[in-house]
Design a protein around this motif. Structure first.
Motif, PDB file in Angstrom:
ATOM      1  N   ALA A 667       0.832  -1.203   0.000  1.00 13.15           N
ATOM      2  CA  ALA A 667       0.000   0.000   0.000  1.00 13.15           C
ATOM      3  C   ALA A 667       0.867   1.254   0.000  1.00 13.15           C
ATOM      4  N   VAL A 668       0.440   2.267  -0.746  1.00 15.29           N
ATOM      5  CA  VAL A 668       1.120   3.572  -0.744  1.00 15.29           C
ATOM      6  C   VAL A 668       0.136   4.684  -0.392  1.00 15.29           C
ATOM      7  N   SER A 669      -1.007   4.296   0.145  1.00 14.29           N
ATOM      8  CA  SER A 669      -1.972   5.259   0.675  1.00 14.29           C
ATOM      9  C   SER A 669      -2.737   4.558   1.789  1.00 14.29           C
ATOM     10  N   VAL A 670      -3.444   5.341   2.576  1.00 12.72           N
ATOM     11  CA  VAL A 670      -4.198   4.786   3.686  1.00 12.72           C
ATOM     12  C   VAL A 670      -5.498   5.552   3.826  1.00 12.72           C
ATOM     13  N   SER A 671      -6.570   4.829   4.116  1.00 13.89           N
ATOM     14  CA  SER A 671      -7.851   5.465   4.406  1.00 13.89           C
ATOM     15  C   SER A 671      -7.920   5.692   5.911  1.00 13.89           C
ATOM     16  N   ALA A 672      -7.804   6.950   6.320  1.00 16.34           N
ATOM     17  CA  ALA A 672      -7.746   7.293   7.738  1.00 16.34           C
ATOM     18  C   ALA A 672      -9.029   8.002   8.153  1.00 16.34           C
ATOM     19  N   TYR A 673      -9.489   7.682   9.355  1.00 18.91           N
ATOM     20  CA  TYR A 673     -10.686   8.331   9.874  1.00 18.91           C
ATOM     21  C   TYR A 673     -10.288   9.577  10.663  1.00 18.91           C
ATOM     22  N   PHE A 674     -10.924  10.706  10.340  1.00 14.16           N
ATOM     23  CA  PHE A 674     -10.660  11.963  11.024  1.00 14.16           C
ATOM     24  C   PHE A 674     -11.920  12.411  11.758  1.00 14.16           C
ATOM     25  N   PRO A 675     -11.902  12.413  13.093  1.00 13.09           N
ATOM     26  CA  PRO A 675     -13.010  13.033  13.823  1.00 13.09           C
ATOM     27  C   PRO A 675     -13.076  14.525  13.523  1.00 13.09           C
ATOM     28  N   VAL A 676     -14.153  15.151  13.939  1.00 15.47           N
ATOM     29  CA  VAL A 676     -14.372  16.569  13.648  1.00 15.47           C
ATOM     30  C   VAL A 676     -13.191  17.405  14.124  1.00 15.47           C
ATOM     31  N   GLY A 677     -12.730  18.306  13.264  1.00 20.12           N
ATOM     32  CA  GLY A 677     -11.661  19.209  13.661  1.00 20.12           C
ATOM     33  C   GLY A 677     -10.720  19.540  12.521  1.00 20.12           C
ATOM     34  N   GLY A 732      16.797  23.803  22.814  1.00 24.89           N
ATOM     35  CA  GLY A 732      15.723  24.715  23.180  1.00 24.89           C
ATOM     36  C   GLY A 732      14.356  24.129  22.865  1.00 24.89           C
ATOM     37  N   PHE A 733      13.333  24.679  23.531  1.00 28.51           N
ATOM     38  CA  PHE A 733      11.964  24.217  23.340  1.00 28.51           C
ATOM     39  C   PHE A 733      11.292  24.961  22.195  1.00 28.51           C
ATOM     40  N   GLU A 734      10.407  24.228  21.513  1.00 30.66           N
ATOM     41  CA  GLU A 734       9.507  24.832  20.533  1.00 30.66           C
ATOM     42  C   GLU A 734       8.090  24.604  21.006  1.00 30.66           C
ATOM     43  N   LEU A 735       7.267  25.632  20.970  1.00 31.10           N
ATOM     44  CA  LEU A 735       5.837  25.478  21.203  1.00 31.10           C
ATOM     45  C   LEU A 735       5.134  25.463  19.858  1.00 31.10           C
ATOM     46  N   LEU A 736       4.491  24.348  19.555  1.00 31.60           N
ATOM     47  CA  LEU A 736       3.688  24.241  18.343  1.00 31.60           C
ATOM     48  C   LEU A 736       2.248  24.530  18.746  1.00 31.60           C
ATOM     49  N   VAL A 737       1.744  25.667  18.323  1.00 26.86           N
ATOM     50  CA  VAL A 737       0.413  26.121  18.722  1.00 26.86           C
ATOM     51  C   VAL A 737      -0.528  25.905  17.537  1.00 26.86           C
ATOM     52  N   ALA A 738      -1.375  24.888  17.632  1.00 27.07           N
ATOM     53  CA  ALA A 738      -2.310  24.549  16.554  1.00 27.07           C
ATOM     54  C   ALA A 738      -3.711  24.963  16.990  1.00 27.07           C
ATOM     55  N   PHE A 739      -4.211  26.039  16.396  1.00 27.40           N
ATOM     56  CA  PHE A 739      -5.520  26.556  16.798  1.00 27.40           C
ATOM     57  C   PHE A 739      -6.642  25.715  16.189  1.00 27.40           C
ATOM     58  N   ASP A 740      -7.711  25.535  16.958  1.00 24.13           N
ATOM     59  CA  ASP A 740      -8.857  24.797  16.445  1.00 24.13           C
ATOM     60  C   ASP A 740      -9.776  25.719  15.666  1.00 24.13           C
ATOM     61  N   GLU A 741     -10.926  25.205  15.271  1.00 20.61           N
ATOM     62  CA  GLU A 741     -11.850  25.966  14.452  1.00 20.61           C
ATOM     63  C   GLU A 741     -12.427  27.171  15.191  1.00 20.61           C
ATOM     64  N   ASP A 742     -12.336  27.177  16.524  1.00 23.86           N
ATOM     65  CA  ASP A 742     -12.804  28.316  17.317  1.00 23.86           C
ATOM     66  C   ASP A 742     -11.668  29.245  17.731  1.00 23.86           C
ATOM     67  N   GLY A 743     -10.456  28.976  17.215  1.00 22.37           N
ATOM     68  CA  GLY A 743      -9.320  29.818  17.555  1.00 22.37           C
ATOM     69  C   GLY A 743      -8.801  29.610  18.961  1.00 22.37           C
ATOM     70  N   ARG A 744      -8.865  28.369  19.472  1.00 18.96           N
ATOM     71  CA  ARG A 744      -8.421  28.066  20.822  1.00 18.96           C
ATOM     72  C   ARG A 744      -7.389  26.933  20.784  1.00 18.96           C
ATOM     73  N   ALA A 745      -6.528  26.884  21.818  1.00 21.32           N
ATOM     74  CA  ALA A 745      -5.547  25.811  21.941  1.00 21.32           C
ATOM     75  C   ALA A 745      -5.044  25.775  23.378  1.00 21.32           C
ATOM     76  N   ASP A 746      -4.645  24.590  23.836  1.00 26.73           N
ATOM     77  CA  ASP A 746      -4.034  24.483  25.153  1.00 26.73           C
ATOM     78  C   ASP A 746      -3.118  23.268  25.211  1.00 26.73           C
ATOM     79  N   GLY A 747      -2.283  23.228  26.220  1.00 27.75           N
ATOM     80  CA  GLY A 747      -1.349  22.128  26.415  1.00 27.75           C
ATOM     81  C   GLY A 747      -0.553  22.355  27.680  1.00 27.75           C
ATOM     82  N   GLU A 748       0.380  21.440  27.973  1.00 18.93           N
ATOM     83  CA  GLU A 748       1.223  21.592  29.148  1.00 18.93           C
ATOM     84  C   GLU A 748       2.521  20.828  28.954  1.00 18.93           C
ATOM     85  N   VAL A 749       3.496  21.102  29.804  1.00 15.04           N
ATOM     86  CA  VAL A 749       4.751  20.379  29.770  1.00 15.04           C
ATOM     87  C   VAL A 749       5.200  20.130  31.206  1.00 15.04           C
ATOM     88  N   PHE A 750       5.663  18.913  31.452  1.00 18.57           N
ATOM     89  CA  PHE A 750       6.207  18.528  32.759  1.00 18.57           C
ATOM     90  C   PHE A 750       7.703  18.286  32.597  1.00 18.57           C
TER      91      PHE A 750
END
Length: 866
Positions: A667-677, A732-750
């Motif tokens: 296979a060189v492709s895959v049928s992937a299921y994407f929930p809303v977003g 060094g750290f990189e923050l990858l900020v991926a906004f959702d359809e409402d323009g919101r995002a969150d995360g954390e680091v330990f």
């Protein structure tokens, strides 16, 4: 910078020094309720049960039973049924600590109230669960949900009620049909899909069976299932019983047939899958924190010939530029396959010590163990049968097995590890064949070896006979499934005591609560495409059982792999929580550098894994605190998506990183299921999937590519890829900020040093940091905030956010963005020396050279235009 790798050794458990009976008569006729007492607190109930009519099938019935129901917490209900007149085997509280034992005893001794005909209901105001004891003949009980919009019970015992004999217990519950209940769990078995299949019987009897076999009882016993109802409303059910059992799931019912012990049922109210895991691991024990280095890539093979062979493998990975954190040997290093010894010819002490020192000097790691015959005899800590130490047979030949119920066994085990540590310092323990595996099948000695009900796995086959006896006159019949758990605990405690660091223990055999002490791998799989696919349900099940650090043998353990299979497997296996290539002695070599296309795939996939190490490690912290798995089924984040309940070919890392591997040859492709977003490809941020409803999408998957997406709404803390975890941690750290359809995002680091024994301990706040991030964007303006829960460790070690990448800034027509201004804590830094702000494509831009301390709260504001 020198690479940092480790060496781990194999430990086996060697010391050298079904069918049911067919009948026309019913198995039982049930019990009636004689009396009941409800405690004035309203939290508990005790009832006396009396046999209605006896049957002769599977032995005589026990005539009198006690039933206890108690709300141990607002979200946990316990229902326990046991013999009134005689004590019976149940898992000791010192193994899995539990509440209410003294209360149960005192409650059973109180004066009882004669029952009326009406049902007796137990409920408390702050719980969604309701227990109802139905005074029918035979009696039944139900567990329901107060908030349920339908009338479907969570658990509803059915006629003829329970059966309770000395060596046979049976209980059944009806389940709603018509896609109103999805069940997961009941392991350990290799399955084609994660969801339980209607019509299957799951046998729980820890067994040395290759994991390449479908639907057979494997190395662990976990009588726990997660039940998801419409809308994602979930609850969990545990039968805490260590005896062998068959559990049959029909789709509209679940039936337990157990060969001993008691009924000790726990119900967890959820209502989300994540909440169930929190409640479940609160009871059985939170998962053990893993060392940071354990999240690097591991290499192992049964069949490394000598020290030079090990050295050549380490060199091969370095030359190919493939990350290698841990180097393992299997039983090859042992002298005649005896634990805690070294082969004096091929793995002599001086050469092994030089090799280990080289690895440690390069910041790499090792792992080992062995138990000595004479000291074990002197301490009297071996398993016994028929008055003598039981003599089994494993790799060295004749062997004895340690009895971890013995009060001296833990100290003995610790001392043997300590002795070996002084010869060859090791970083962790790998415990295999601890089901217990035994190469002989003993003859039956009594009815324990040949019980009247035959579970669908011979209790004598390739294991210690059930008539063997542990300390305290505990039979192997009752305690068989506990051996791996007890050995894991002894190894975990010994390493902690000896090294003063966070231990790493990898165990094949597991039971309820094993995750408190050990990681797990899914056992002896096969090098074929089917087993590649089976690995996903297997790792998801382990997470469900409270063992989040889990992986499958990459490229396959038994049989010859091939270039394409190994390439696709490392693309997937690079994202297992525990990532290790492992093969057997009779198969071809499969180190990742052997094929150039596999090496390229490894560099790419492991490169992303190493960038995501802070994310994986933060998920380990979340698992430690809440019991949430690292690798999760899609419905954990999308419980109300009915299609997500069916997915067994994809999984999530954490809340929002989705892995969609190729599992088919050619296979060189895959049928992937994407929930809303909004879903961004982590290898190519411009590759965006927007799912307005849950939908399948055909994705390109070239021969050296795997699709990994992050869902909008997530902020990932990342670092740079490197050859070792230590080298990556210095970037060094990189923050990858991926906004959702409402323009919101969150995360954390330990953050901590990756080796301190406790993870996030309250007694010393200087040893760790936790930082939470939130982001929002609207009308060309955005903000990212960092809230420091505890910043001491990060500040002391000068960890900094060097780079930010913003994704999903456009929700309409994609356009190139221009950053107009960038402020940190109110000061403009857009034009500061060393700071670069530029567009990186449609809907995104990046900031480099920021040097913002991650241990300090900050607020970053930005403005942009198309």
């Amino acid at each position: 910078m020198k690479p940092y790798r480790r060496l781990l050794f194999f430990i086996s458990l060697c010391f050298s020094c079904s069918l049911s009976l067919s009948q026309d008569e019913p198995t039982g006729n049930g019990y009636k309720v004689n009396s009941v007492h409800i405690d004035p607190s309203g939290k508990s109930l005790a009832a006396k049960l009396q046999l209605i009519n006896s049957t002769s099938v599977y032995g005589p019935d026990i005539r009198n039973l006690n039933l206890f129901a108690i709300f141990e917490t607002s979200n946990r209900l316990r229902v326990k049924i046991t013999d009134t007149d005689q004590p019976r085997w149940e898992i000791p509280a010192q193994i899995i600590p539990r509440e209410s034992e003294n209360f149960h005893r005192s409650l059973s001794e109180r004066s009882q109230v004669i029952l009326q005909e009406s049902p007796h209901v137990l409920s408390i105001s702050d719980s969604d669960l309701i227990f109802t004891l139905n005074n029918s003949t035979p009696f039944t009980f139900t567990v329901t949900r107060r908030s349920a919009k339908d009338s479907d019970p969570l658990f509803n015992t059915t006629a003829p009620g329970i059966v309770f004999k000395d060596q046979y217990l049976e209980i059944s519950s009806s389940l709603p049909g018509n896609n109103r209940s999805w069940l997961y769990g009941l392991g350990e078995h290799t399955k084609k899909q994660f969801k339980l299949n209607a019509g299957d019987t799951y046998t729980l009897w820890n067994s040395d069976i290759a994991a390449s076999n479908l639907d057979l009882p494997l190395y662990g016993s976990h009588p726990f299932y997660l039940d998801v109802r419409p809308g994602g409303i979930s609850h969990g059910v545990l039968l805490l019983n260590s005896n062998g059992m068959d559990i049959t799931y029909t789709g509209t019912s679940i039936s337990y047939k157990v060969i001993g012990g008691i009924f000790d049922l726990y119900f967890f109210s959820g209502p989300s899958p994540v909440a169930v895991m929190d409640q479940y691991t609160e009871l059985i024990g939170r998962p053990a924190p893993m060392p940071y280095w354990a999240f690097g890539f591991h290499q192992c093979r049964y069949g490394y010939k000598n020290v030079s062979d090990l050295e050549s493998v380490v060199d091969g990975y370095a030359k190919a530029g493939i990350p290698l954190e841990v180097m393992w040997t299997d039983i090859d290093y042992m002298d005649a396959y005896k634990d805690f010894t070294l082969d004096p010819i091929n793995f002599p002490v001086d050469k092994m010590l030089a090799f280990v020192n080289r690895l440690h000097n390069n910041s790499q790691n090792i792992n080992n163990s062995y138990g000595t015959y004479l000291r074990g005899i002197g301490d009297g800590i071996f398993l016994r049968r028929n008055g003598s130490n039981y003599l089994g047979k494993v790799w060295p030949g004749d062997v004895y097995f340690p009895d971890f119920f013995h009060p001296n066994a833990s100290d003995y085990w610790k001392e043997e590890i300590n002795i070996f540590q002084k010869i060859l310092p090791v970083d962790g323990l790998w415990i295999d064949m601890n089901e217990i595996s035994n190469f002989i099948t003993s003859q039956p000695l009594n009815q324990l070896d040949d019980p009247p009900y035959k579970i669908k796995r011979a209790v004598l086959e390739k294991t210690v006979p059930p008539s063997a006896v542990h300390y305290g006159n505990i039979t192997e019949y009752d305690a068989h499934n506990l051996f791996g758990l007890l050995e894991s605990k002894a190894a975990h405690d010994a390493l902690t005591n000896i090294t003063g660091k966070r231990p790493f223990v990898l165990s094949r055999s597991t039971f309820v609560g094993s995750g408190k002490y050990a990681a797990h791998w899914t056992g002896d799989n096969a090098a074929n495409w089917e087993n590649l696919g089976y690995s996903i349900p297997s790792i998801l099940n382990s997470g469900l059982f409270g063992i989040p650090m889990v992986g499958a043998d990459i490229c396959g353990f038994s049989g010859d792999t091939n270039e394409e299979l190994c390439r696709r497997w490392i693309q997937l296996g690079a994202f297992y929580p525990f990532s290790r290539d492992h093969s057997e002695i009779n198969s071809i070599r499969q180190e990742l550098y052997i094929w150039e296309s596999v090496a390229r795939s490894a560099r790419k996939a492991l490169g992303l894994r190493y960038r995501l190490l802070p994310y994986y490690y933060t998920l380990m912290y979340e698992a430690r605190v809440k019991g949430t798995p690292i690798a999760r089924p899609l419905f954990f984040s999308f419980p109300d998506d009915s299609e997500a309940l069916e997915i067994s070919t994809q999984f999530l890392i954490g809340n929002g990183v989705m892995i969609s591997p190729v599992l088919q040859q050619g296979a060189v492709s895959v049928s992937a299921y994407f929930p809303v977003g909004k879903w961004f490809n982590l290898f190519n941020y411009s590759d965006l999937v927007i799912a307005n409803t849950g939908e399948y999408v055909r994705l390109d998957a070239g021969s050296e590519s795997i699709n990994v997406h992050v869902r909008g709404g997530n902020i990932l803390a990342m670092q740079q890829e490197a050859m070792t975890t230590k080298a990556s941690r210095l970037t060094g750290f990189e923050l990858l900020v991926a906004f959702d359809e409402d323009g919101r995002a969150d995360g954390e680091v330990f953050l901590d040093d990756g080796e301190v024994v406790e993870m996030g301990g309250e007694e010393d706040l200087s040893q760790w940091s936790l930082v939470r991030f939130t982001g929002s964007v609207e009308a060309g303006k955005g903000v990212v905030k960092a809230q420091v829960v505890n910043g001491t460790y990060a500040a002391d070690h000068k960890f900094e956010v060097d780079k930010l990448t913003f994704l999903g800034l456009e929700t309409t027509k994609p356009a190139t963005l221009k950053a107009n201004a960038l402020y940190v804590n109110g000061f403009e830094v857009s034009k500061s020396k060393g700071v670069s702000v530029k567009s990186e494509g449609a809907g995104r831009f990046g900031v480099k050279g920021l040097s913002q301390p991650i241990g300090e709260s900050f607020e970053l504001e930005f403005e942009f235009t198309s």
